[in-house]
Design a protein around this motif. Structure first.
Motif, mmCIF file in Angstrom:
data_model
loop_
_atom_site.group_PDB
_atom_site.id
_atom_site.type_symbol
_atom_site.label_atom_id
_atom_site.label_comp_id
_atom_site.label_asym_id
_atom_site.label_seq_id
_atom_site.Cartn_x
_atom_site.Cartn_y
_atom_site.Cartn_z
ATOM 1 N N GLY A 35 -3.451 5.661 34.289
ATOM 2 C CA GLY A 35 -2.862 6.574 33.314
ATOM 3 C C GLY A 35 -3.583 6.557 31.970
ATOM 4 O O GLY A 35 -3.957 7.613 31.443
ATOM 5 N N PRO A 36 -3.820 5.372 31.393
ATOM 6 C CA PRO A 36 -4.544 5.326 30.117
ATOM 7 C C PRO A 36 -5.969 5.884 30.204
ATOM 8 O O PRO A 36 -6.445 6.527 29.268
ATOM 9 C CB PRO A 36 -4.551 3.833 29.764
ATOM 10 C CG PRO A 36 -3.358 3.271 30.482
ATOM 11 C CD PRO A 36 -3.268 4.061 31.760
ATOM 12 N N LEU A 37 -6.639 5.653 31.338
ATOM 13 C CA LEU A 37 -7.985 6.214 31.517
ATOM 14 C C LEU A 37 -7.934 7.734 31.572
ATOM 15 O O LEU A 37 -8.804 8.422 31.011
ATOM 16 C CB LEU A 37 -8.613 5.698 32.812
ATOM 17 C CG LEU A 37 -8.935 4.217 32.899
ATOM 18 C CD1 LEU A 37 -9.387 3.851 34.304
ATOM 19 C CD2 LEU A 37 -10.000 3.855 31.891
ATOM 20 N N LEU A 38 -6.932 8.267 32.263
ATOM 21 C CA LEU A 38 -6.780 9.718 32.359
ATOM 22 C C LEU A 38 -6.480 10.325 30.986
ATOM 23 O O LEU A 38 -7.060 11.353 30.621
ATOM 24 C CB LEU A 38 -5.681 10.069 33.362
ATOM 25 C CG LEU A 38 -6.011 9.749 34.817
ATOM 26 C CD1 LEU A 38 -4.759 9.806 35.677
ATOM 27 C CD2 LEU A 38 -7.083 10.686 35.347
ATOM 28 N N MET A 39 -5.608 9.688 30.229
ATOM 29 C CA MET A 39 -5.291 10.186 28.889
ATOM 30 C C MET A 39 -6.533 10.172 27.990
ATOM 31 O O MET A 39 -6.779 11.128 27.251
ATOM 32 C CB MET A 39 -4.162 9.356 28.260
ATOM 33 C CG MET A 39 -2.824 9.528 28.959
ATOM 34 S SD MET A 39 -2.232 11.229 28.957
ATOM 35 C CE MET A 39 -2.006 11.513 27.220
ATOM 36 N N ALA A 40 -7.314 9.111 28.068
ATOM 37 C CA ALA A 40 -8.537 9.025 27.264
ATOM 38 C C ALA A 40 -9.530 10.108 27.675
ATOM 39 O O ALA A 40 -10.179 10.725 26.819
ATOM 40 C CB ALA A 40 -9.168 7.633 27.405
ATOM 41 N N ARG A 41 -9.646 10.345 28.974
ATOM 42 C CA ARG A 41 -10.579 11.373 29.460
ATOM 43 C C ARG A 41 -10.145 12.764 28.992
ATOM 44 O O ARG A 41 -10.977 13.571 28.569
ATOM 45 C CB ARG A 41 -10.658 11.315 31.002
ATOM 46 C CG ARG A 41 -11.599 12.305 31.619
ATOM 47 C CD ARG A 41 -13.043 12.002 31.315
ATOM 48 N NE ARG A 41 -13.892 13.009 31.927
ATOM 49 C CZ ARG A 41 -15.195 12.984 31.913
ATOM 50 N NH1 ARG A 41 -15.836 12.000 31.321
ATOM 51 N NH2 ARG A 41 -15.893 13.931 32.493
ATOM 52 N N ILE A 42 -8.857 13.050 29.059
ATOM 53 C CA ILE A 42 -8.353 14.350 28.604
ATOM 54 C C ILE A 42 -8.578 14.506 27.104
ATOM 55 O O ILE A 42 -8.942 15.585 26.626
ATOM 56 C CB ILE A 42 -6.864 14.521 28.987
ATOM 57 C CG1 ILE A 42 -6.729 14.625 30.507
ATOM 58 C CG2 ILE A 42 -6.226 15.712 28.289
ATOM 59 C CD1 ILE A 42 -7.534 15.753 31.142
ATOM 60 N N GLU A 43 -8.380 13.442 26.364
ATOM 61 C CA GLU A 43 -8.639 13.485 24.918
ATOM 62 C C GLU A 43 -10.106 13.833 24.647
ATOM 63 O O GLU A 43 -10.403 14.711 23.843
ATOM 64 C CB GLU A 43 -8.284 12.135 24.284
ATOM 65 C CG GLU A 43 -8.570 12.042 22.801
ATOM 66 C CD GLU A 43 -7.645 12.861 21.918
ATOM 67 O OE1 GLU A 43 -8.063 13.190 20.787
ATOM 68 O OE2 GLU A 43 -6.520 13.178 22.339
ATOM 69 N N GLU A 44 -11.012 13.137 25.363
ATOM 70 C CA GLU A 44 -12.449 13.306 25.118
ATOM 71 C C GLU A 44 -13.044 14.590 25.697
ATOM 72 O O GLU A 44 -13.966 15.153 25.123
ATOM 73 C CB GLU A 44 -13.231 12.102 25.660
ATOM 74 C CG GLU A 44 -13.042 10.847 24.854
ATOM 75 C CD GLU A 44 -13.453 11.003 23.393
ATOM 76 O OE1 GLU A 44 -14.533 11.557 23.120
ATOM 77 O OE2 GLU A 44 -12.686 10.569 22.516
ATOM 78 N N ARG A 45 -12.551 15.040 26.850
ATOM 79 C CA ARG A 45 -13.188 16.165 27.524
ATOM 80 C C ARG A 45 -12.340 17.432 27.567
ATOM 81 O O ARG A 45 -12.729 18.410 28.179
ATOM 82 C CB ARG A 45 -13.588 15.765 28.952
ATOM 83 C CG ARG A 45 -14.551 14.588 29.009
ATOM 84 C CD ARG A 45 -15.810 14.781 28.222
ATOM 85 N NE ARG A 45 -16.642 15.820 28.810
ATOM 86 C CZ ARG A 45 -17.791 16.242 28.327
ATOM 87 N NH1 ARG A 45 -18.268 15.721 27.218
ATOM 88 N NH2 ARG A 45 -18.464 17.187 28.927
ATOM 89 N N ALA A 46 -11.165 17.393 26.899
ATOM 90 C CA ALA A 46 -10.334 18.601 26.811
ATOM 91 C C ALA A 46 -9.861 18.817 25.372
ATOM 92 O O ALA A 46 -10.228 19.807 24.748
ATOM 93 C CB ALA A 46 -9.154 18.524 27.776
#
Length: 189
Positions: free
Chosen positions: A115-126
């Motif tokens: 979950g934290p990895l997904l949130m970080a990815r969405i922050e960075e790439r969306a």
């Protein structure tokens, strides 16, 4: 010496089979409900190869899913083009059995491990890329509204895909979404 290239190709082909199998399993079940054993069976490999190539299920998830969570390629051009492209892509009622990283996101976001990895990815790439193309005020709020609308459409059309929507309603929804996205992109919302 001629054996090394073949061995490298075999290792690469095996790694690709594992990634493909993982993508399908993660797509079907989400991260927590997936096991490396079923991924190995689907890839027709020994489970030890998953650990050799990727270290763990988490390492495999990072390789198989995270790179595909990326809005950046959709954000080029004029704001009207972006709104149109996003509306078409996210109001989609096509086949749902192929890998879709955003479906994996919805099925895995509550996982304590990813979950934290997904949130970080969405922050960075969306979210950040959306904020970078916005002008005017309230960029984070507008980017968040865009992202949450898209996430809701992913849930509706890609996860709950058995709910019927007529072609006319789908086209009307695309039009409304495009107008709404454009208003947010232009700070008219």
């Amino acid at each position: 010496m001629s054996h090394t290239p073949k061995k490298n190709r075999d290792a690469e082909a095996t790694a690709n089979r594992i990634i493909s199998a993982a993508q399908h399993i993660f797509h079907e079940k989400g991260y927590d409900a997936s096991t490396t054993r079923e991924i190995a069976v689907r890839a027709d490999v020994n489970i030890n190869l998953i650990h050799r190539y990727f270290g763990s299920k988490l390492g495999l998830f990072k390789e198989a899913v995270l790179p595909h969570l990326d809005l950046v390629p959709l954000l080029g051009g004029k704001k009207e083009e972006i709104a149109h492209r996003l509306a078409i892509l996210y109001v989609d009622t096509g086949p749902k059995d192929e890998f879709d990283a955003f479906v994996v996101l919805t099925r895995s976001i509550t996982s304590p491990e990813v979950g934290p990895l997904l949130m970080a990815r969405i922050e960075e790439r969306a979210l950040k890329p959306l904020m970078n193309i916005l002008e005017g005020s309230n960029k984070r709020a507008r980017a968040t509204l865009i992202a949450t609308q898209l996430a809701g459409l992913i849930l509706r059309f890609r996860v709950m895909s058995n709910l019927y929507i007529s072609k006319a309603d789908q086209n009307h929804l695309k039009q409304l979404l495009e107008e709404n996205l454009l208003a947010l992109l232009l700070d008219n919302g």
